[in-house]
Scaffold this active site. Sequence first.
Site, PDB file in Angstrom:
ATOM      1  N   GLN A  64       5.344   5.363   5.650  1.00  0.00           N
ATOM      2  CA  GLN A  64       6.687   5.746   6.098  1.00  0.00           C
ATOM      3  C   GLN A  64       6.643   6.195   7.562  1.00  0.00           C
ATOM      4  OE1 GLN A  64       9.554   5.445   4.191  1.00  0.00           O
ATOM      5  NE2 GLN A  64      10.634   6.009   6.049  1.00  0.00           N
ATOM      6  N   LYS A  88      12.845   4.339  -2.394  1.00  0.00           N
ATOM      7  CA  LYS A  88      11.928   3.207  -2.557  1.00  0.00           C
ATOM      8  C   LYS A  88      11.276   3.272  -3.942  1.00  0.00           C
ATOM      9  CE  LYS A  88      11.450   2.717   2.369  1.00  0.00           C
ATOM     10  NZ  LYS A  88      10.820   3.100   3.626  1.00  0.00           N
ATOM     11  N   ASP A 104       6.280  -4.116   5.031  1.00  0.00           N
ATOM     12  CA  ASP A 104       7.275  -3.761   6.043  1.00  0.00           C
ATOM     13  C   ASP A 104       7.376  -4.849   7.116  1.00  0.00           C
ATOM     14  OD1 ASP A 104       8.820  -1.503   5.761  1.00  0.00           O
ATOM     15  OD2 ASP A 104       7.292  -0.121   6.518  1.00  0.00           O
TER      16      ASP A 104
END
Length: 294
Positions: free
Chosen positions: A98, A54, A121
Amino acid sequence: MKGRVISGKEISASVRQKIAKDAREFEQATGVKPGLAVVIVGEDPASCVYVRNKEKGCAEVGFYSERHQLQAHASTEELLAKIEELKANEKIHGILVQLPLPRQIDEKAVVSAIPPEMDVDGFHPENVGRLLLGEARFLPCTPAGIMKMLEYAHISVAGKECVVVGRSNIVGKPLAMLLLQANATVTICHSQTKNLPDVTRRADILIAAVGKAHFITADMVKEGAVVIDVGINRLANGKLAGDVDFDAVAPKTSAITPVPGGVGVMTITMLLENTLKAAQCQIERKNPDRTSFY
Ligand code: NAP
């Protein structure tokens, strides 16, 4: 029939070029670089690889990024405090924690603490609800990446029989919703589905998001189907494998995605797209008189 391989790498490269260009223009117009903060708790090797990729993705398209590493025994309160700190950081437009998180952490509280407009997300309950209503702010990255791959590969989903194997909140369910919104006829399968091969053989487009290496075998696939493999499984020999038995299944398909080099790389690309969108929306909200950036 030998299936053509839909390369997530190639599609990603093209989408990332466009993101980089849009980000440059946005920065020239506003002086603002899109910024992403990634928070990771502990040192799970797979999560560390995802986070590094990322960060690399951000660098590739010219974004600002920060990584915040918390210790494996961190508490929910510590993680919530970190999110509060990042919310106030002017350089940050998107916040990603995460997953999965260590057991002691209240994942729901953490996901809900990220402001919906910074939730790149797309996991915040408000963003999930918007997705269901067909008014998505941020599409969850993996399902969005799959839809983008189908679009770039000129595979129309309208009117097709789409079978999604897996019903997780991050892949199966939101993907089924996006396919439905694109006018597919959608079936969702899971561990309690009876006669799974009978169902998967109906699919014009079969999507595997199960988490079991080589789970989809040739006898489960209709001749000429499109097969999308979401799985990322680490084999005993250290290699990565998808949920689809690629070598046996590919000859039956009209198109298939590989692992690696398929859906995984698209997921990060869609995260970058969401981060740019987050920056654009936030700056636009602060400057309502400006012309729209997107
Ligand atoms: P998950 O939360 O573990 O969900 C797996 C799903 O598979 C569940 O719905 C489960 O059914 C279903 N399932 C398990 N065994 C089954 C069986 N025998 N028959 C039919 N269905 C079965 O997994 P996930 O987070 O969705 O991830 C799935 C895979 O995609 C994993 O390999 C993961 O690493 C990978 N992934 C890849 C990306 C990417 O960027 N490429 C992103 C996210 C995830 P139940 O609900 O009944 O338990």
